[in-house]
Design an enzyme around this catalytic site. Structure first.
Site, PDB file in Angstrom:
ATOM      1  N   HIS A  39      -8.957  15.898  36.689  1.00  0.00           N
ATOM      2  CA  HIS A  39      -9.476  16.454  35.433  1.00  0.00           C
ATOM      3  C   HIS A  39     -10.759  17.246  35.654  1.00  0.00           C
ATOM      4  O   HIS A  39     -10.948  18.308  35.084  1.00  0.00           O
ATOM      5  CB  HIS A  39      -9.692  15.343  34.396  1.00  0.00           C
ATOM      6  CG  HIS A  39      -8.484  15.128  33.546  1.00  0.00           C
ATOM      7  ND1 HIS A  39      -7.373  14.471  34.025  1.00  0.00           N
ATOM      8  CD2 HIS A  39      -8.177  15.523  32.283  1.00  0.00           C
ATOM      9  CE1 HIS A  39      -6.447  14.467  33.082  1.00  0.00           C
ATOM     10  NE2 HIS A  39      -6.909  15.099  32.018  1.00  0.00           N
ATOM     11  N   LYS A 104      -3.437   5.116  27.860  1.00  0.00           N
ATOM     12  CA  LYS A 104      -3.622   3.878  27.103  1.00  0.00           C
ATOM     13  C   LYS A 104      -5.089   3.769  26.694  1.00  0.00           C
ATOM     14  O   LYS A 104      -5.971   4.248  27.406  1.00  0.00           O
ATOM     15  CB  LYS A 104      -3.197   2.656  27.928  1.00  0.00           C
ATOM     16  CG  LYS A 104      -4.092   2.413  29.144  1.00  0.00           C
ATOM     17  CD  LYS A 104      -3.890   1.045  29.748  1.00  0.00           C
ATOM     18  CE  LYS A 104      -4.537   0.926  31.117  1.00  0.00           C
ATOM     19  NZ  LYS A 104      -5.834   0.264  31.120  1.00  0.00           N
TER      20      LYS A 104
END
Lengths: 186, 292
Positions: A39, A104
């Site tokens: 990322h 999650k």
């Protein structure tokens, strides 16, 4: 229990708009794995205006890093990692066309706002059931950042991967709603 | 300690070879990652009728199904096969021979993570460059009586470890302050650490000792109360109810079952301090041990 709805990637605007927090889905199609360091690299490339190693528009990113693939299998064990660590980078990716994320745990207000502004969706998958989840992965192909080992970007072909819509385009947050509903105040 | 009793009479120094330590560590980490403890499986099974949320029930069923598949197909239960935490209880009459203890353990970890197809999840904190073999192991040592060596392997996942916390409370905070801190820590963690969780609480000692106590508390079998201090039995019960009342539920999707167990350990501390540590463990509560 409602019957899960089957959806396919790339996610169309129509499908995204029709998904609401709490909807059970089975996702099929291409998704990219990317997590922490990947990322940062994607984010920095966007800031510098460099080409990305993945086709970001309309894509879905799965926050995951599998175990090594044993002989004869498509992939090792795989499941979602905690999403909040990607929150800092996510609005920029959404702004540049990312349409879905599978992970999650809860997201930041900035991510939730970006989902509303640009029309994207965050799916939650169950963590810690990676031997079971691996059965939904038909194919895995290394795409970029091989030096990151497990954290490298891989293109997966998933089939009927179970997930639940956590944050939709309307600003709803399933985790917050569900926990409020089940909380007991003694 | 059982191992102390067994060896009380024998003061004879016993040699343990590093090669045996390496093969033992390797075996323990592969086993821990693929086979869930019976106590955890039993706790999950018992939690099912307690869960009132349909989604929560489904999550619990999938967790049990996953444990079964992993065990039968020798696949890791979770893709996060953890930081390699090792607890050693070294009998004072043990002589480690044939190499260096730290290297023997790291070699066991290296072999387990390579040959067991486990994910290498250890990196430099600043460059984030992977060490490629999941070493170094985190090693905690206790010197005990006797001539045996107990090795406990605990692959610890990053998601639940990230939600853990320690705090130096004031003595005035007392047990109410401890409970408040534990509940706040779990509530803040929410869905992140893969509930249903287990909660290890370490009270007293120093900053680092409280953290080690909290982690050791997670090694106690699920459903077994603290055997040393009645006050902790009460605190564990209250926290268990308080945490499950938070409504976080399996997978964080809401429900009655947020924690399977609260295990607390305590030791004396400085007159100025009240250290408390909360170590959160996901439902893949992995640890295996052996006594050499």
């Amino acid at each position: 229990m409602e019957t899960p709805r089957k959806i396919k990637t790339p996610l169309t605007e129509e499908v995204i708009a029709s998904l609401h927090a709490g909807d059970m889905v089975l996702i099929s199609g291409e998704v990219y794995t990317a997590r922490d360091v990947a990322h940062r690299r994607l984010y920095e490339a966007l800031l510098k205006g460099e080409a990305l190693p993945i086709d970001l528009p309309k894509s879905v990113i799965f926050y995951a890093a599998p175990t090594p693939t044993p002989p004869g299998k498509a992939i090792g064990s795989i499941g979602p990692t905690t999403s909040y660590r990607m929150d800092f980078f996510t609005p920029k990716l959404i702004e540049n066309g990312l349409k879905g994320m599978i992970g999650k745990g809860s997201r930041s207000p900035e991510v939730i706002a970006a989902l509303q502004k640009y029309g994207a969706v965050y799916f939650g998958a169950i963590g810690g059931i990676a031997a079971l989840s691996a059965r939904c992965v038909q194919k895995a192909e290394l795409i970029a950042y091989e030096d990151l080992g497990p954290e490298a970007i891989r293109k997966l072909i998933i089939v009927d991967f179970p997930a639940i819509v956590i944050n939709d385009t309307l600003g709803n947050d399933l985790y917050a709603q569900a926990q409020k509903k089940w909380r007991v105040n003694r | 300690m059982n191992m102390e009793k067994k060896t009380k009479k024998t003061a004879k120094v016993r040699q343990i070879d590093c090669k045996l330590i390496t093969t033992t560590v390797k075996k323990l980490f592969i086993e821990a990652n693929t086979s869930l403890g019976k106590d955890v499986i039993e706790a999950l099974r018992k939690s099912l009728p307690q869960e009132e949320s349909a989604t929560g029930k489904e999550v619990l069923v999938k967790i049990m199904e996953n444990a079964d598949i992993a065990c039968r197909s020798k696949m890791p239960m979770c893709q996060d096969t953890g930081l390699a935490v090792v607890f050693l209880e070294i009998g004072q009459d043990v002589h480690i021979v044939g190499g260096n203890l730290r290297e023997a353990i790291d070699e066991g970890v290296r072999q387990a993570y390579a040959e067991g197809y486990l994910r290498k999840s250890v990196c430099d904190p600043l460059t984030r460059k992977n060490t490629q073999d999941n070493t170094p192991a985190i090693i905690h040592v206790d010197i005990v009586a006797g001539n045996r060596l107990k090795i406990i392997a605990m692959p610890k996942g990053g998601g639940s470890e990230n939600m853990s916390a320690a705090k130096m409370l004031t003595p005035a905070a007392g047990s109410d302050g401890i409970k408040k801190f534990v509940l706040e820590t779990v509530e803040q963690a929410g869905a992140n650490p893969c509930p249903p969780i287990m909660v290890g609480v370490g009270i007293g000692g120093s900053l680092e000792e409280a953290c080690i106590l909290a982690k050791k508390a997670l090694l106690r079998p699920v459903g077994e109360a603290n055997s040393k201090d009645e006050r902790l039995v009460q605190m564990e019960k209250e926290l268990y109810t308080g945490i499950n009342d938070l409504g976080i539920g399996p997978g964080g999707l809401g429900g009655r079952v947020t924690t399977l167990a609260v295990n607390a350990e305590m030791m004396p501390c400085h007159i100025a301090s009240l250290p408390v540590a909360v170590n959160i463990q996901c439902h893949v509560a992995r640890h295996k041990e052996v006594i050499l």
